[in-house]
Motif scaffolding. Sequence first.
Motif, PDB file in Angstrom:
ATOM      1  N   LEU A   1       0.867  -1.180   0.097  1.00  0.00           N
ATOM      2  CA  LEU A   1      -0.092   0.090  -0.035  1.00  0.00           C
ATOM      3  C   LEU A   1       0.866   1.214   0.095  1.00  0.00           C
ATOM      4  CD1 LEU A   1      -2.629  -1.062   2.584  1.00  0.00           C
ATOM      5  CD2 LEU A   1      -3.183  -0.548   0.253  1.00  0.00           C
ATOM      6  N   PRO A   2       0.338   2.233  -0.748  1.00  0.00           N
ATOM      7  CA  PRO A   2       1.416   3.432  -0.735  1.00  0.00           C
ATOM      8  C   PRO A   2       1.071   4.144   0.597  1.00  0.00           C
ATOM      9  CG  PRO A   2      -0.121   3.377  -2.778  1.00  0.00           C
ATOM     10  CD  PRO A   2      -0.579   2.283  -1.945  1.00  0.00           C
ATOM     11  N   HIS A   3       1.768   4.761   0.993  1.00  0.00           N
ATOM     12  CA  HIS A   3       2.042   5.949   2.302  1.00  0.00           C
ATOM     13  C   HIS A   3       0.755   6.892   2.044  1.00  0.00           C
ATOM     14  CE1 HIS A   3       5.448   4.265   4.541  1.00  0.00           C
ATOM     15  NE2 HIS A   3       5.794   3.833   3.513  1.00  0.00           N
ATOM     16  N   ALA A   4       0.165   6.952   3.252  1.00  0.00           N
ATOM     17  CA  ALA A   4      -0.833   7.849   3.038  1.00  0.00           C
ATOM     18  C   ALA A   4      -0.808   9.257   3.807  1.00  0.00           C
ATOM     19  CB  ALA A   4      -2.296   7.219   3.789  1.00  0.00           C
ATOM     20  N   ALA A   5      -1.341  10.146   3.491  1.00  0.00           N
ATOM     21  CA  ALA A   5      -1.177  11.448   4.049  1.00  0.00           C
ATOM     22  C   ALA A   5      -2.639  12.210   4.227  1.00  0.00           C
ATOM     23  CB  ALA A   5      -0.123  12.481   3.451  1.00  0.00           C
ATOM     24  N   VAL A   6      -2.927  12.805   5.359  1.00  0.00           N
ATOM     25  CA  VAL A   6      -4.156  13.609   5.740  1.00  0.00           C
ATOM     26  C   VAL A   6      -3.946  14.895   5.615  1.00  0.00           C
ATOM     27  CG1 VAL A   6      -6.051  13.830   6.957  1.00  0.00           C
ATOM     28  CG2 VAL A   6      -5.046  11.599   6.778  1.00  0.00           C
ATOM     29  N   PRO A   7      -4.788  15.670   4.887  1.00  0.00           N
ATOM     30  CA  PRO A   7      -4.588  17.160   4.857  1.00  0.00           C
ATOM     31  C   PRO A   7      -4.335  17.654   6.125  1.00  0.00           C
ATOM     32  CG  PRO A   7      -6.284  16.520   3.057  1.00  0.00           C
ATOM     33  CD  PRO A   7      -6.021  15.363   3.945  1.00  0.00           C
ATOM     34  N   GLU A   8      -3.447  18.833   6.303  1.00  0.00           N
ATOM     35  CA  GLU A   8      -3.167  19.255   7.649  1.00  0.00           C
ATOM     36  C   GLU A   8      -4.311  20.235   7.869  1.00  0.00           C
ATOM     37  OE1 GLU A   8      -1.596  20.070  11.070  1.00  0.00           O
ATOM     38  OE2 GLU A   8      -0.553  18.685   9.363  1.00  0.00           O
ATOM     39  N   ALA A   9      -5.130  20.738   7.214  1.00  0.00           N
ATOM     40  CA  ALA A   9      -6.268  21.429   7.437  1.00  0.00           C
ATOM     41  C   ALA A   9      -7.330  20.753   8.188  1.00  0.00           C
ATOM     42  CB  ALA A   9      -6.955  22.095   6.151  1.00  0.00           C
ATOM     43  N   ILE A  10      -7.583  19.503   7.715  1.00  0.00           N
ATOM     44  CA  ILE A  10      -8.493  18.367   8.454  1.00  0.00           C
ATOM     45  C   ILE A  10      -8.085  18.161   9.879  1.00  0.00           C
ATOM     46  CG2 ILE A  10      -9.318  16.206   8.446  1.00  0.00           C
ATOM     47  CD1 ILE A  10      -9.445  16.518   5.368  1.00  0.00           C
ATOM     48  N   LEU A  11      -6.564  17.991  10.009  1.00  0.00           N
ATOM     49  CA  LEU A  11      -6.073  17.634  11.325  1.00  0.00           C
ATOM     50  C   LEU A  11      -5.825  18.494  12.276  1.00  0.00           C
ATOM     51  CD1 LEU A  11      -2.812  15.463  10.043  1.00  0.00           C
ATOM     52  CD2 LEU A  11      -5.174  14.572  11.098  1.00  0.00           C
ATOM     53  N   SER A  12      -6.010  19.921  11.968  1.00  0.00           N
ATOM     54  CA  SER A  12      -5.870  20.935  12.641  1.00  0.00           C
ATOM     55  C   SER A  12      -7.497  21.199  13.192  1.00  0.00           C
ATOM     56  CB  SER A  12      -5.330  22.289  12.081  1.00  0.00           C
ATOM     57  OG  SER A  12      -6.096  22.648  10.851  1.00  0.00           O
ATOM     58  N   ARG A  13      -8.318  20.941  12.307  1.00  0.00           N
ATOM     59  CA  ARG A  13      -9.522  21.435  12.871  1.00  0.00           C
ATOM     60  C   ARG A  13     -10.156  20.089  13.792  1.00  0.00           C
ATOM     61  NH1 ARG A  13     -15.180  22.588   9.091  1.00  0.00           N
ATOM     62  NH2 ARG A  13     -16.639  22.664  10.942  1.00  0.00           N
ATOM     63  N   TRP A  14      -9.921  19.017  13.496  1.00  0.00           N
ATOM     64  CA  TRP A  14     -10.087  17.883  14.080  1.00  0.00           C
ATOM     65  C   TRP A  14      -9.022  17.043  14.830  1.00  0.00           C
ATOM     66  CZ3 TRP A  14     -12.670  18.842   9.263  1.00  0.00           C
ATOM     67  CH2 TRP A  14     -14.127  19.463   9.297  1.00  0.00           C
ATOM     68  N   PRO A  15      -8.361  17.448  15.570  1.00  0.00           N
ATOM     69  CA  PRO A  15      -7.125  16.996  15.919  1.00  0.00           C
ATOM     70  C   PRO A  15      -7.306  15.315  16.629  1.00  0.00           C
ATOM     71  CG  PRO A  15      -7.725  18.683  17.450  1.00  0.00           C
ATOM     72  CD  PRO A  15      -8.519  18.654  16.187  1.00  0.00           C
ATOM     73  N   VAL A  16      -6.440  14.570  16.348  1.00  0.00           N
ATOM     74  CA  VAL A  16      -6.665  13.247  16.983  1.00  0.00           C
ATOM     75  C   VAL A  16      -6.482  12.988  18.209  1.00  0.00           C
ATOM     76  CG1 VAL A  16      -5.892  12.317  14.485  1.00  0.00           C
ATOM     77  CG2 VAL A  16      -4.128  12.585  16.207  1.00  0.00           C
ATOM     78  N   ALA A  17      -6.774  11.880  18.852  1.00  0.00           N
ATOM     79  CA  ALA A  17      -6.636  11.951  20.301  1.00  0.00           C
ATOM     80  C   ALA A  17      -5.088  11.803  20.854  1.00  0.00           C
ATOM     81  CB  ALA A  17      -7.404  10.675  20.827  1.00  0.00           C
TER      82      ALA A  17
END
Length: 522
Positions: free
Chosen positions: A218-234
């Motif tokens: 599987l290729p390495h995945a990345a999530v847009p920073e704008a999403i992570l900043s609005r909904w930070p992971v636990a």
Amino acid sequence: MTDPRTPRDANRDLRLRVLRDEPERRGGDYVLYWMTASRRLEWNFALDRAVARARTLERPLVILEGLRAGYRWASDRHHAFVLAGMEEHARRLEASPVAYLPYVEPEPGAGRGLLGALAEQACLVVTDDAPVFFLPRMLEAAAERIDCRLEAVDSCGLLPLAEVVRPYVSAYHFRRFLQKRLWEHLTRLPDPDPLGLGGARDSAAAESADAERARPPLPHAAVPEAILSRWPVADAALLSGERSALAALPIDHEVAPSPLKGGATEGRARLDAFLADGLARYGEERNQPDADAASGLSPWLHFGHVSVHEVFHRVAGAEGWSPARLSADASGKRSGWWGMSPSAEAFLDELVTWRELGFGFCRVVPTYDRYESLPDWALETLAEHADDERPWLYTLADFDAAATHDELWNAAQRQLRAEGVIHNYLRMLWGKKILEWSTSPREALDIMVELNNRYAIDGRDPNSYTGIMWILGRFDRGWPERPVFGKVRSMSSDATRRKVSVERYLERWGGQPGLFTTSATT
């Protein structure tokens, strides 16, 4: 095995349900697996589907596992159990190419929009199918809000939910149906290790890992920073279930975490212990509270940390079983169809027949949790005895506090409050006495649902509602008529003491009778 039955179209995937029928977005950045009910990284048809689509489309895989704050009965107990599984997932996926997003709502509604934002960049969204609590409504709402293909995949049981098209009135009738249809699904198991994370436990998992190594990575995945900043992971503190981190969440803090810990590792440890010591004794001793012969797997099955397919595979392996030992006689008998030992067949009757009876019923009867959904004969007899004098009357608060006159009932309630479980046989007595000591059957139903769903780790499950409604007559037959119960089966603490050994159970959970406050005789 020679069998006249012919499987239906093998090309039809009975476990796949398309909720939003859009073409796959070939230019998407990733495939999104929205983990909601099958909270595990192995033995999971939905994860298999997401991985397969990611490989075919040559796109990365993103896994979103969320935990809401605003659902009814949200508490430290339920959150801590789920968070233990999320922490394990974060740890195991840290070095993998998969992007894992463990999102825990800091307040009700804070996660609104997260799925949609992720779906905007996705080729398609794959999620879990499940028939109860808020999950069906949540999937329907998601299908209306996102703008890409949405597929729900059923990993609930050995039999696909789509096979069940009508309600069954008893375990016997459902067992006959299972014996006609289940055999063709027993060799269609999910991948024990679809992500190649290792830790293979047996030959099937080892073969899966070998196959995984032969597949394109599987290729390495990345999530847009704008999403992570609005909904930070636990963060690590919350994922570890620290009480200070839980205290900041708007959930019920009076229901403390159970000593039972969530996650696949803990669930498998319980399965290992059961196979080593409990399975051989299950047929004779499962109803004995002092024997510890029950599997105890229901909390991990409820939250999807352990798969029924893995449990079945391990039991079959312990029995040296193959499908060639199945009987062609679909008579509905409890024993003899599987071709296993009596104890293994007794266990599979609970794991498969009774468990999947509840899942199928909830799938085809949306009113499964309402009093009016009881069978006509039960409604009629309970109504006829609604005005019978009750020997004792207790309120929800009395029941909650284990404040009745009955030592054994109080012990069962104390176990529920402390551990989040009740021994299976005593759980039946627990419900029957609530029916007898409440002002009406409707009130009894409300009390059972409230106490079970607030305290039981496996509450809010199809089998929770199966068990509660069985107390009131569902899946049962009429018995000799008695006050209060009518023709609904009754139970008493004295009879229970004669049938099963409760001495050690009472040593642990018993004590002086509660300070009961209400009596029908006062």
